[in-house]
Design a protein around this motif. Structure first.
Motif, PDB file in Angstrom:
ATOM      1  N   GLN A 102       0.826  -1.207   0.000  1.00 34.24           N
ATOM      2  CA  GLN A 102       0.000   0.000   0.000  1.00 34.24           C
ATOM      3  C   GLN A 102       0.856   1.251   0.000  1.00 34.24           C
ATOM      4  N   SER A 103       1.993   1.200   0.677  1.00 36.69           N
ATOM      5  CA  SER A 103       2.888   2.366   0.673  1.00 36.69           C
ATOM      6  C   SER A 103       3.429   2.636  -0.725  1.00 36.69           C
ATOM      7  N   GLN A 104       3.709   1.568  -1.491  1.00 35.31           N
ATOM      8  CA  GLN A 104       4.161   1.747  -2.869  1.00 35.31           C
ATOM      9  C   GLN A 104       3.047   2.322  -3.737  1.00 35.31           C
ATOM     10  N   ILE A 105       1.808   1.884  -3.482  1.00 34.72           N
ATOM     11  CA  ILE A 105       0.677   2.409  -4.252  1.00 34.72           C
ATOM     12  C   ILE A 105       0.467   3.885  -3.935  1.00 34.72           C
ATOM     13  N   ASP A 106       0.573   4.247  -2.656  1.00 38.66           N
ATOM     14  CA  ASP A 106       0.383   5.644  -2.260  1.00 38.66           C
ATOM     15  C   ASP A 106       1.476   6.547  -2.809  1.00 38.66           C
ATOM     16  N   ALA A 107       2.652   5.973  -3.064  1.00 32.92           N
ATOM     17  CA  ALA A 107       3.768   6.779  -3.570  1.00 32.92           C
ATOM     18  C   ALA A 107       3.689   7.027  -5.073  1.00 32.92           C
ATOM     19  N   LEU A 108       2.746   6.389  -5.753  1.00 27.63           N
ATOM     20  CA  LEU A 108       2.622   6.600  -7.198  1.00 27.63           C
ATOM     21  C   LEU A 108       2.182   8.032  -7.478  1.00 27.63           C
ATOM     22  N   PRO A 109       2.712   8.656  -8.533  1.00 25.72           N
ATOM     23  CA  PRO A 109       2.296  10.028  -8.856  1.00 25.72           C
ATOM     24  C   PRO A 109       0.822  10.073  -9.246  1.00 25.72           C
ATOM     25  N   LYS A 110       0.167  11.147  -8.839  1.00 25.25           N
ATOM     26  CA  LYS A 110      -1.254  11.307  -9.133  1.00 25.25           C
ATOM     27  C   LYS A 110      -1.507  11.799 -10.549  1.00 25.25           C
ATOM     28  N   GLN A 111      -0.471  12.179 -11.245  1.00 22.63           N
ATOM     29  CA  GLN A 111      -0.608  12.693 -12.611  1.00 22.63           C
ATOM     30  C   GLN A 111       0.484  12.108 -13.479  1.00 22.63           C
ATOM     31  N   GLY A 112       0.126  11.763 -14.703  1.00 21.93           N
ATOM     32  CA  GLY A 112       1.087  11.166 -15.612  1.00 21.93           C
ATOM     33  C   GLY A 112       2.060  12.183 -16.174  1.00 21.93           C
ATOM     34  N   ALA A 113       2.978  11.697 -16.989  1.00 20.88           N
ATOM     35  CA  ALA A 113       3.975  12.572 -17.605  1.00 20.88           C
ATOM     36  C   ALA A 113       3.315  13.475 -18.646  1.00 20.88           C
ATOM     37  N   PRO A 114       3.871  14.655 -18.889  1.00 20.83           N
ATOM     38  CA  PRO A 114       3.290  15.562 -19.896  1.00 20.83           C
ATOM     39  C   PRO A 114       3.315  14.926 -21.285  1.00 20.83           C
ATOM     40  N   MET A 115       2.280  15.213 -22.062  1.00 22.23           N
ATOM     41  CA  MET A 115       2.217  14.748 -23.445  1.00 22.23           C
ATOM     42  C   MET A 115       2.941  15.756 -24.321  1.00 22.23           C
ATOM     43  N   LEU A 116       3.899  15.263 -25.108  1.00 19.52           N
ATOM     44  CA  LEU A 116       4.718  16.119 -25.954  1.00 19.52           C
ATOM     45  C   LEU A 116       4.433  15.826 -27.418  1.00 19.52           C
ATOM     46  N   ASP A 117       4.583  16.854 -28.247  1.00 23.90           N
ATOM     47  CA  ASP A 117       4.401  16.656 -29.680  1.00 23.90           C
ATOM     48  C   ASP A 117       5.709  16.197 -30.306  1.00 23.90           C
ATOM     49  N   GLU A 118       5.726  16.142 -31.622  1.00 26.04           N
ATOM     50  CA  GLU A 118       6.921  15.656 -32.313  1.00 26.04           C
ATOM     51  C   GLU A 118       8.122  16.569 -32.087  1.00 26.04           C
ATOM     52  N   ALA A 119       7.870  17.837 -31.833  1.00 25.93           N
ATOM     53  CA  ALA A 119       8.965  18.785 -31.591  1.00 25.93           C
ATOM     54  C   ALA A 119       9.388  18.834 -30.135  1.00 25.93           C
ATOM     55  N   GLY A 120       8.749  18.015 -29.279  1.00 29.45           N
ATOM     56  CA  GLY A 120       9.096  17.998 -27.866  1.00 29.45           C
ATOM     57  C   GLY A 120       8.435  19.086 -27.043  1.00 29.45           C
ATOM     58  N   LYS A 121       7.394  19.734 -27.585  1.00 29.86           N
ATOM     59  CA  LYS A 121       6.705  20.793 -26.862  1.00 29.86           C
ATOM     60  C   LYS A 121       5.453  20.242 -26.178  1.00 29.86           C
ATOM     61  N   GLN A 122       5.059  20.913 -25.109  1.00 27.95           N
ATOM     62  CA  GLN A 122       3.872  20.519 -24.359  1.00 27.95           C
ATOM     63  C   GLN A 122       2.624  20.612 -25.236  1.00 27.95           C
ATOM     64  N   MET A 123       1.848  19.533 -25.267  1.00 23.95           N
ATOM     65  CA  MET A 123       0.618  19.527 -26.035  1.00 23.95           C
ATOM     66  C   MET A 123      -0.514  20.140 -25.212  1.00 23.95           C
ATOM     67  N   LEU A 124      -1.412  20.838 -25.891  1.00 25.14           N
ATOM     68  CA  LEU A 124      -2.546  21.489 -25.253  1.00 25.14           C
ATOM     69  C   LEU A 124      -3.844  20.927 -25.809  1.00 25.14           C
TER      70      LEU A 124
ATOM     71  N   ARG B 255      -5.387  23.911 -22.314  1.00 23.48           N
ATOM     72  CA  ARG B 255      -4.907  23.351 -21.051  1.00 23.48           C
ATOM     73  C   ARG B 255      -3.861  22.277 -21.346  1.00 23.48           C
ATOM     74  N   PRO B 256      -2.796  22.191 -20.542  1.00 21.37           N
ATOM     75  CA  PRO B 256      -1.760  21.176 -20.781  1.00 21.37           C
ATOM     76  C   PRO B 256      -2.338  19.769 -20.708  1.00 21.37           C
ATOM     77  N   MET B 257      -1.848  18.893 -21.576  1.00 18.92           N
ATOM     78  CA  MET B 257      -2.306  17.504 -21.632  1.00 18.92           C
ATOM     79  C   MET B 257      -1.254  16.590 -21.000  1.00 18.92           C
ATOM     80  N   PHE B 258      -1.720  15.565 -20.277  1.00 19.95           N
ATOM     81  CA  PHE B 258      -0.836  14.633 -19.598  1.00 19.95           C
ATOM     82  C   PHE B 258      -1.266  13.196 -19.908  1.00 19.95           C
ATOM     83  N   ASN B 259      -0.303  12.308 -19.849  1.00 17.17           N
ATOM     84  CA  ASN B 259      -0.592  10.890 -19.990  1.00 17.17           C
ATOM     85  C   ASN B 259      -1.335  10.381 -18.756  1.00 17.17           C
ATOM     86  N   PRO B 260      -2.021   9.230 -18.851  1.00 12.19           N
ATOM     87  CA  PRO B 260      -2.729   8.705 -17.677  1.00 12.19           C
ATOM     88  C   PRO B 260      -1.777   8.442 -16.517  1.00 12.19           C
ATOM     89  N   ALA B 261      -2.268   8.623 -15.306  1.00 14.25           N
ATOM     90  CA  ALA B 261      -1.457   8.368 -14.112  1.00 14.25           C
ATOM     91  C   ALA B 261      -1.147   6.878 -13.995  1.00 14.25           C
TER      92      ALA B 261
END
Length: 319
Positions: free
Chosen positions: A75-97, A102-108
């Motif tokens: 349970q401690s390992q589950i609680d330590a998981l991030p609540k938000q996934g990594a940012p979604m980037l486009d082909e140029a490496g920029k933050q996708m909106l 609004r910034p887009m993120f991958n699933p947690a």
């Protein structure tokens, strides 16, 4: 082990037990009845013996304290998981909106569970996580399947030698755009703001029927009329189509002339990709309607005013 041998073994055990009972003295008192705890232990032992005979492994006995400690670590390992996934980037490496800027993120990240709903661990006791191709089971042991999202239908738009007019006045000409999939079309005009146009409904937009009609797109914004005309049909379809329009009156640009673009955002900051390498200025006026400037009239320069001669002691005077 075959069934015949099993039955033979059971008969032998029964015969041996009967012989032992016959050998006991008649006046011997029967053994005291076993307690409930002892009966349960004997039952578990008998079940374990039968499972051993039939080749099945008994359920291992786990210390309750160790089991509680193990569950707490998981349970401690589950609680330590991030609540938000990594940012979604486009082909140029920029933050996708998303369309609302609004910034887009991958699933947690989520723990990978077995068919009993228990989190799975690797050989080092580290929590395993779900992957795109392996979602495992949910907490109730139900198999999870990846949902295949249906790709939305694309809306290609072609603008060839287009002309943009605002209230009948030409704002831009010789516009050339080849849009593979139209999300939002932008028309900025000073004093009006940025008009966002789409072929699909979106929040805050008002439907204007038959706005896309062959080679023209005509929308009304308050008392103003914006029209885009092309030498070829705008949409790859024959019948007229509705346009969904929203006006951002607070948006301003430094340009004094109308500007047109397209992108994936329906709120600022808008994306304004460039058109093809052609002129996007208004066409030159014909010679017969060009105004002729009159030659400037000469301006008379008055002569300089005479200056008074100095007088007084120490000055020379003609005699």
């Amino acid at each position: 082990m075959s069934m015949k041998r099993i039955f033979t073994l059971i008969v032998c055990v029964s015969t041996l037990a009967a012989a032992q009972d016959a050998a006991k003295p008649a006046d011997q008192a029967p053994p005291p009845a076993a307690s409930q705890k002892e009966q349960k232990e004997q039952k578990d032992q008998s079940v374990g013996t039968l499972r051993g005979i039939f080749g099945k492994k008994g359920k291992p006995v786990v210390n309750p304290e160790e089991e509680a400690k193990r569950k707490a670590e998981i349970q401690s390992q589950i609680d330590a998981l991030p609540k938000q996934g990594a940012p979604m980037l486009d082909e140029a490496g920029k933050q996708m909106l998303d369309p609302d800027a609004r910034p887009m993120f991958n699933p947690a990240p989520k723990p990978l569970r077995d068919k009993h709903g228990e989190p799975r661990l690797d050989e080092h006791g580290k929590l395993l996580l779900q992957t795109k191709d392996n979602l495992g089971y949910d907490e109730h042991g139900k198999k999870l399947k990846a949902v295949k999202e249906k790709e939305p239908k694309k809306v290609p738009v072609t603008i060839e030698q287009g002309t943009l007019t605002v209230d009948g006045w030409t704002g831009k000409a010789r516009l050339n755009y080849d849009i593979a999939d139209l999300k939002y079309l932008y028309i900025y005009a000073p004093g009006i703001g940025n008009t966002v146009i789409s072929g699909a409904p979106f929040e805050g937009a008002i439907e204007q029927k038959n706005a896309f009609d062959g080679k023209t797109l005509t929308v009304s914004v308050s008392e103003h009329t914006l029209q885009l005309a092309s030498e070829k049909p705008l949409l790859h379809q024959k019948h007229p189509a509705s346009a969904y329009v929203r006006v951002d009156r607070e948006y301003t640009m430094s340009s004094r002339f109308p500007v047109m673009g397209y992108g994936t955002l329906r709120r600022p900051p808008y994306a304004w990709p460039g058109a093809k390498a052609v002129s996007t200025t208004a066409p030159d006026l014909p010679k017969e309607v060009k105004p002729t400037l009159a030659a400037p009239k000469p301006v008379a320069v008055p002569p300089p005013a005479p200056t008074a001669k100095p007088s007084g002691p120490g000055t020379d005077s003609k005699r």
